[in-house]
Scaffold this motif. Structure first.
Motif, PDB file in Angstrom:
ATOM      1  N   CYS A  35       0.834  -1.200   0.000  1.00  0.00           N
ATOM      2  CA  CYS A  35       0.000   0.000   0.000  1.00  0.00           C
ATOM      3  C   CYS A  35       0.874   1.257   0.000  1.00  0.00           C
ATOM      4  O   CYS A  35       1.838   1.354   0.751  1.00  0.00           O
ATOM      5  CB  CYS A  35      -0.910  -0.015   1.224  1.00  0.00           C
ATOM      6  SG  CYS A  35      -1.995   1.400   1.311  1.00  0.00           S
ATOM      7  N   ASP A  37      -0.731   4.477   0.090  1.00  0.00           N
ATOM      8  CA  ASP A  37      -1.500   5.522   0.771  1.00  0.00           C
ATOM      9  C   ASP A  37      -1.332   5.389   2.283  1.00  0.00           C
ATOM     10  O   ASP A  37      -1.655   4.351   2.872  1.00  0.00           O
ATOM     11  CB  ASP A  37      -2.970   5.401   0.387  1.00  0.00           C
ATOM     12  CG  ASP A  37      -3.844   6.490   0.985  1.00  0.00           C
ATOM     13  OD1 ASP A  37      -3.298   7.463   1.546  1.00  0.00           O
ATOM     14  OD2 ASP A  37      -5.078   6.360   0.889  1.00  0.00           O
ATOM     15  N   GLU A  39      -2.898   6.909   4.767  1.00  0.00           N
ATOM     16  CA  GLU A  39      -4.151   6.818   5.521  1.00  0.00           C
ATOM     17  C   GLU A  39      -4.698   5.390   5.487  1.00  0.00           C
ATOM     18  O   GLU A  39      -5.161   4.868   6.497  1.00  0.00           O
ATOM     19  CB  GLU A  39      -5.193   7.786   4.960  1.00  0.00           C
ATOM     20  CG  GLU A  39      -4.897   9.238   5.283  1.00  0.00           C
ATOM     21  CD  GLU A  39      -5.992  10.155   4.759  1.00  0.00           C
ATOM     22  OE1 GLU A  39      -7.172   9.834   4.943  1.00  0.00           O
ATOM     23  OE2 GLU A  39      -5.632  11.178   4.158  1.00  0.00           O
TER      24      GLU A  39
END
Length: 71
Positions: A35, A37, A39
């Motif tokens: 991942c 990102d 957040e």
């Protein structure tokens, strides 16, 4: 107060939930590695922590599981 053992169906349901939570934990942990990102990564880390806690609670329930098997 004496604790009674869970029924066979309850033991099986706990086992199924345990398997599902383990699978969710592994998936979140693996997805964190790819991942990008931050957040989303933070959400997955939160999911990992909650899954670990749930698995520990389920392990406590296993102590009440029936271990005798009748055919």
């Amino acid at each position: 107060m004496e604790q009674k053992a869970m029924g066979y169906h309850e033991t099986m349901e706990i086992h199924e939930i345990f398997n599902m939570k383990t699978t969710c934990l592994l998936k979140s942990k693996m997805m964190q590695g790819i991942c990008l990102d931050n957040e989303l990564k933070a959400l997955m880390e939160k999911d990992v922590k909650q899954s670990v806690q749930a698995i520990q609670e389920l392990q406590g329930l296993y102590k009440k599981a029936r271990t005798d098997y009748v055919q």
